[in-house]
Write a protein that holds these residues in place. Sequence first.
Motif, PDB file in Angstrom:
ATOM      1  N   LEU A 227       0.839  -1.198   0.000  1.00  0.00           N
ATOM      2  CA  LEU A 227       0.000   0.000   0.000  1.00  0.00           C
ATOM      3  C   LEU A 227       0.875   1.250   0.000  1.00  0.00           C
ATOM      4  N   PRO A 228       1.406   1.652  -1.157  1.00  0.00           N
ATOM      5  CA  PRO A 228       2.209   2.882  -1.209  1.00  0.00           C
ATOM      6  C   PRO A 228       1.372   4.089  -0.788  1.00  0.00           C
ATOM      7  N   ILE A 229       1.977   4.948   0.000  1.00  0.00           N
ATOM      8  CA  ILE A 229       1.286   6.116   0.560  1.00  0.00           C
ATOM      9  C   ILE A 229       2.047   7.378   0.167  1.00  0.00           C
ATOM     10  N   GLU A 230       1.339   8.371  -0.308  1.00  0.00           N
ATOM     11  CA  GLU A 230       1.915   9.690  -0.587  1.00  0.00           C
ATOM     12  C   GLU A 230       1.499  10.633   0.530  1.00  0.00           C
ATOM     13  N   VAL A 231       2.459  11.378   1.078  1.00  0.00           N
ATOM     14  CA  VAL A 231       2.184  12.314   2.166  1.00  0.00           C
ATOM     15  C   VAL A 231       2.678  13.700   1.760  1.00  0.00           C
ATOM     16  N   TRP A 232       1.775  14.680   1.806  1.00  0.00           N
ATOM     17  CA  TRP A 232       2.118  16.085   1.556  1.00  0.00           C
ATOM     18  C   TRP A 232       2.061  16.835   2.879  1.00  0.00           C
ATOM     19  N   TYR A 233       2.928  17.840   3.060  1.00  0.00           N
ATOM     20  CA  TYR A 233       3.029  18.507   4.354  1.00  0.00           C
ATOM     21  C   TYR A 233       3.661  19.890   4.179  1.00  0.00           C
ATOM     22  N   PRO A 234       3.420  20.794   5.141  1.00  0.00           N
ATOM     23  CA  PRO A 234       4.086  22.094   5.089  1.00  0.00           C
ATOM     24  C   PRO A 234       5.590  21.930   5.322  1.00  0.00           C
ATOM     25  N   ALA A 235       6.382  22.518   4.444  1.00  0.00           N
ATOM     26  CA  ALA A 235       7.844  22.425   4.532  1.00  0.00           C
ATOM     27  C   ALA A 235       8.421  23.712   5.116  1.00  0.00           C
ATOM     28  N   THR A 236       9.697  23.676   5.437  1.00  0.00           N
ATOM     29  CA  THR A 236      10.355  24.848   6.009  1.00  0.00           C
ATOM     30  C   THR A 236      10.550  25.936   4.950  1.00  0.00           C
ATOM     31  N   ASP A 237      10.825  27.133   5.425  1.00  0.00           N
ATOM     32  CA  ASP A 237      11.011  28.267   4.516  1.00  0.00           C
ATOM     33  C   ASP A 237      12.218  28.090   3.600  1.00  0.00           C
ATOM     34  N   ALA A 238      13.118  27.180   3.931  1.00  0.00           N
ATOM     35  CA  ALA A 238      14.270  26.921   3.067  1.00  0.00           C
ATOM     36  C   ALA A 238      13.830  26.446   1.688  1.00  0.00           C
TER      37      ALA A 238
ATOM     38  N   CYS B 229      -4.459  18.199  -3.059  1.00  0.00           N
ATOM     39  CA  CYS B 229      -3.647  17.754  -1.918  1.00  0.00           C
ATOM     40  C   CYS B 229      -2.538  18.746  -1.598  1.00  0.00           C
ATOM     41  N   THR B 230      -1.859  19.265  -2.619  1.00  0.00           N
ATOM     42  CA  THR B 230      -0.790  20.234  -2.363  1.00  0.00           C
ATOM     43  C   THR B 230      -1.356  21.572  -1.909  1.00  0.00           C
ATOM     44  N   HIS B 231      -2.537  21.929  -2.396  1.00  0.00           N
ATOM     45  CA  HIS B 231      -3.177  23.178  -1.973  1.00  0.00           C
ATOM     46  C   HIS B 231      -3.481  23.132  -0.481  1.00  0.00           C
ATOM     47  N   LEU B 232      -4.059  22.018  -0.032  1.00  0.00           N
ATOM     48  CA  LEU B 232      -4.347  21.877   1.397  1.00  0.00           C
ATOM     49  C   LEU B 232      -3.061  21.959   2.227  1.00  0.00           C
ATOM     50  N   ALA B 233      -2.018  21.264   1.768  1.00  0.00           N
ATOM     51  CA  ALA B 233      -0.759  21.286   2.506  1.00  0.00           C
ATOM     52  C   ALA B 233      -0.176  22.689   2.592  1.00  0.00           C
ATOM     53  N   SER B 234      -0.338  23.481   1.541  1.00  0.00           N
ATOM     54  CA  SER B 234       0.201  24.844   1.556  1.00  0.00           C
ATOM     55  C   SER B 234      -0.522  25.739   2.554  1.00  0.00           C
TER      56      SER B 234
ATOM     57  N   ALA C 265       3.102  20.059  -7.471  1.00  0.00           N
ATOM     58  CA  ALA C 265       3.615  21.288  -6.853  1.00  0.00           C
ATOM     59  C   ALA C 265       4.068  21.010  -5.422  1.00  0.00           C
ATOM     60  N   ALA C 266       5.142  20.228  -5.323  1.00  0.00           N
ATOM     61  CA  ALA C 266       5.706  19.849  -4.027  1.00  0.00           C
ATOM     62  C   ALA C 266       7.161  19.467  -4.228  1.00  0.00           C
ATOM     63  N   VAL C 267       7.957  19.585  -3.158  1.00  0.00           N
ATOM     64  CA  VAL C 267       9.373  19.251  -3.198  1.00  0.00           C
ATOM     65  C   VAL C 267       9.569  17.881  -2.572  1.00  0.00           C
ATOM     66  N   ARG C 268      10.186  16.988  -3.313  1.00  0.00           N
ATOM     67  CA  ARG C 268      10.414  15.620  -2.830  1.00  0.00           C
ATOM     68  C   ARG C 268      11.312  15.624  -1.589  1.00  0.00           C
TER      69      ARG C 268
END
Length: 352
Positions: free
Chosen positions: A30-41, A99-104, A67-70
């Motif tokens: 069951l591969p899972i993709e997780v999006w999350y708020p990242a640091t300002d870097a 998904c990326t919109h929510l994470a942002s 629209a996310a950084v691996r």
Amino acid sequence: MTYDPFARGIYPVGVRTLEATDSARGNRALPIEVWYPATDAHAGQDLADATRDHYDVMPGFPPVWQAAVRDAAARDARWPLVAFSHGFGGHRRQSTFLCTHLASHGYVVAAVDHTGNTVLDILQLMISLQAGGAMPHTHTMLEEFIGLRPVDIAFMIDRVATDVAGQVDLSRIGMTGHSFGGWTTLTYTARDPRVCAALPLAPAGGATPLPADALRDSVELRWGRPVPTLYLVADRDTLLPLDGMRGLYARTAAPKRMVVLRNADHMHFCDRVEEVHELFRSMPPPGEFAQLAQLVPPIGELCSGEDAYLYVRGLGLAHMDAHLKNNEQAAALVAGDIAATLAARGVAVSVE
């Protein structure tokens, strides 16, 4: 500041993949993709072509982006969790625009591949049929995943809670999904009392020309508690028509609302709307899906993907903000004149 759920949020977005296996169910992958708020870097890197994530959906097809950084460094905070379930023959990254919109905007979002019911599985089935294999009945395929899908979501939430412990607040969980994933959204909400908000996107479970009685009979809507529910549906949905949505909505307990995107079809809830819509018309899954594909209008007759993204992102985020973050401005937007709010952005909807 004026509340604007239609604009991208202030946080850069990171993404990681968890290669998970459910040992309790025969080592089900069951591969899972997780999006999350990242640091300002990582500011701006999630939107720049050189640094945003690129991945392959299917062998032989060009890579696509999200629209996310691996594997970006995660921001140090605890966020509400939103679980996403893909449609029949979809995949965990089918709706990264949402998904990326929510994470942002300050959410951890997780989506799982419902193994056996993904786009790769459909591709393998089509190859098998070309080699003389037997076509399974759609009803049989649906029945198999009625039992598997809600358990997949429960496994995913437990795995995310373990792997990103300290980043998620399990007292604030939202559930969303498209099509069969909308059925999964409604049914899982019945089973997990931690779910505080439901966002079914063109959900299965209502009347449809597909042989899907099993979905209508098995959808779980007796939740035993009030769960704010926002249906986002399409008025020209070929696979799951609007009348079926209305019937399913009528069976759902209040508090609830349904917003209908005008001049839209079933694929307007996926990434790359125009491409995916036309791909379905030209290369539909076999069986009853292929028959219905002949009735799907060309994308040029329908609203644009950008209109659909504004509608789903803005209303989906506002619904989650209202009920997972107690944001009063979000609650006022969702309870207010949604048609006028969207019309001001050039998007036509009706509210039921």
